[in-house]
Design a protein around this motif. Structure first.
Motif, PDB file in Angstrom:
ATOM      1  N   CYS A 187       0.835  -1.197   0.000  1.00 56.49           N
ATOM      2  CA  CYS A 187       0.000   0.000   0.000  1.00 56.49           C
ATOM      3  C   CYS A 187       0.875   1.255   0.000  1.00 56.49           C
ATOM      4  O   CYS A 187       2.060   1.190   0.328  1.00 56.49           O
ATOM      5  N   ASP A 188       0.279   2.400  -0.338  1.00 57.26           N
ATOM      6  CA  ASP A 188       1.037   3.644  -0.398  1.00 57.26           C
ATOM      7  C   ASP A 188       1.690   3.968   0.937  1.00 57.26           C
ATOM      8  O   ASP A 188       2.853   4.362   0.990  1.00 57.26           O
ATOM      9  N   ASP A 189       0.950   3.843   2.018  1.00 56.76           N
ATOM     10  CA  ASP A 189       1.476   4.122   3.354  1.00 56.76           C
ATOM     11  C   ASP A 189       0.980   3.041   4.309  1.00 56.76           C
ATOM     12  O   ASP A 189      -0.154   3.107   4.787  1.00 56.76           O
ATOM     13  N   ASP A 222       1.028 -11.106  -0.180  1.00 53.81           N
ATOM     14  CA  ASP A 222       1.039  -9.682  -0.502  1.00 53.81           C
ATOM     15  C   ASP A 222      -0.306  -9.078  -0.112  1.00 53.81           C
ATOM     16  O   ASP A 222      -1.351  -9.501  -0.621  1.00 53.81           O
ATOM     17  N   TYR A 223      -0.267  -8.102   0.789  1.00 51.64           N
ATOM     18  CA  TYR A 223      -1.485  -7.394   1.169  1.00 51.64           C
ATOM     19  C   TYR A 223      -1.640  -6.227   0.201  1.00 51.64           C
ATOM     20  O   TYR A 223      -0.863  -5.273   0.220  1.00 51.64           O
ATOM     21  N   LEU A 224      -2.638  -6.311  -0.677  1.00 46.56           N
ATOM     22  CA  LEU A 224      -2.752  -5.381  -1.796  1.00 46.56           C
ATOM     23  C   LEU A 224      -3.533  -4.118  -1.470  1.00 46.56           C
ATOM     24  O   LEU A 224      -3.386  -3.105  -2.150  1.00 46.56           O
ATOM     25  N   GLY A 225      -4.375  -4.164  -0.458  1.00 43.11           N
ATOM     26  CA  GLY A 225      -5.234  -3.030  -0.125  1.00 43.11           C
ATOM     27  C   GLY A 225      -6.688  -3.449  -0.154  1.00 43.11           C
ATOM     28  O   GLY A 225      -7.008  -4.640  -0.076  1.00 43.11           O
ATOM     29  N   GLY A 226      -7.586  -2.484  -0.279  1.00 37.34           N
ATOM     30  CA  GLY A 226      -8.997  -2.857  -0.273  1.00 37.34           C
ATOM     31  C   GLY A 226      -9.929  -1.669  -0.252  1.00 37.34           C
ATOM     32  O   GLY A 226      -9.597  -0.578  -0.722  1.00 37.34           O
ATOM     33  N   THR A 227     -11.103  -1.890   0.334  1.00 36.95           N
ATOM     34  CA  THR A 227     -12.182  -0.907   0.339  1.00 36.95           C
ATOM     35  C   THR A 227     -12.753  -0.792   1.748  1.00 36.95           C
ATOM     36  O   THR A 227     -12.809  -1.782   2.478  1.00 36.95           O
TER      37      THR A 227
END
Length: 268
Positions: A100-102, A144-149
């Motif tokens: 993730c970005d941060d 890999d933790y890609l992100g989400g909603t």
């Protein structure tokens, strides 16, 4: 024994583990006004009810999305359990690679859930937590933790309808059985519950497509894991959830503790 504490916006879930096996668990209302002593007394009372000696607790791990409560809980651990707790935060080993970005912006509860789901299933995953907020997280089979909603939870939505409208009442969350409803209460229940079911289906389908198109995953291998108190209500009306894991967060805390315990100091 290990004491695992998951602090959410609405509830605090506490579990006692012996050799990674859950012995007992409790659920408290989250209240940032409580002091360390109040939490300490509550924990001691729960221990006494289950026949657990506080001196049997060798270590504590805490995950919290309520920063204002962390100091009180840390102080409670020092005073009543003589333990400096492990806090799930940046720098703690999880076994995941955060893409993730941060990474500091990702709630610790989302990371803990992802750790437990990845450990158990190893598939490409979508993990949904139906809590105060409803969160959707995507994790690859490689960790890999890609992100989400993030979406408003059902209870938040119900509270907003009640507080921000002049005539709509507070309603209990129940499945009304119809979408063409004959009264206001059932109409609100229909919108809240069925609306969340539709939101869940739409977001899961969109995330699956992105996993296929952007990350090269096989659509049929993607598993959808749900947790949180309202997961069973939503599951009844959707086809996208494969498994409900009620203990996902507590199990994730134990897994993270095992990855970090070699660096922990012994109990005083």
């Amino acid at each position: 024994m290990l004491l695992a504490v998951d602090v959410g916006n609405t509830n605090i879930v506490i579990g006692v583990f012996s050799k990674s096996q859950l012995i007992t668990s409790w659920r408290l209302a989250t209240d940032s006004r409580r002091s360390a002593d109040e939490y300490g007394i509550l924990v001691e009372q729960m221990f006494r009810h289950e026949g657990i000696d506080p001196s049997d607790i060798d270590d504590v791990i805490i995950s919290t999305v309520v920063p204002s409560l962390l100091f009180a809980l840390q102080h409670m651990c020092y005073k009543y359990l003589h333990v400096s707790p492990l806090v799930v935060e940046t720098g703690v080993k999880t076994g995941l690679k955060i893409k993730c970005d941060d990474p500091r912006q990702i709630g610790s509860d989302r990371i803990v859930n992802a750790v437990a789901a990845h450990h158990k299933y190893k598939n490409p995953l979508i993990v949904i937590d139906f809590g105060t907020a409803t969160t959707f997280c995507a994790i690859t089979e490689d960790g890999d933790y890609l992100g989400g909603t993030i979406a408003p939870g059902i209870k938040i939505s119900a509270k907003a309808l009640f507080e921000q409208t002049a005539k709509l009442p507070h309603v209990d969350l129940e499945v009304p059985g119809n979408m063409i409803c004959k009264n206001t209460i059932e109409g609100m229940q229909s919108g809240l519950v069925y609306g969340h079911m539709g939101l869940t289906e739409y977001i899961v389908e969109g995330m699956k497509k992105e996993l296929v198109e952007n990350y090269g995953k096989d659509y049929d291998t993607i598993k959808v894991i749900a947790t949180g108190g309202l997961a069973p209500m939503v599951e009844d009306g959707v086809k996208c959830i494969d498994v409900i894991e009620k203990r996902l967060t507590l199990d994730g805390l134990v897994l993270i503790y095992e990855k970090n315990k070699s660096q922990r100091k012994k109990r005083n």
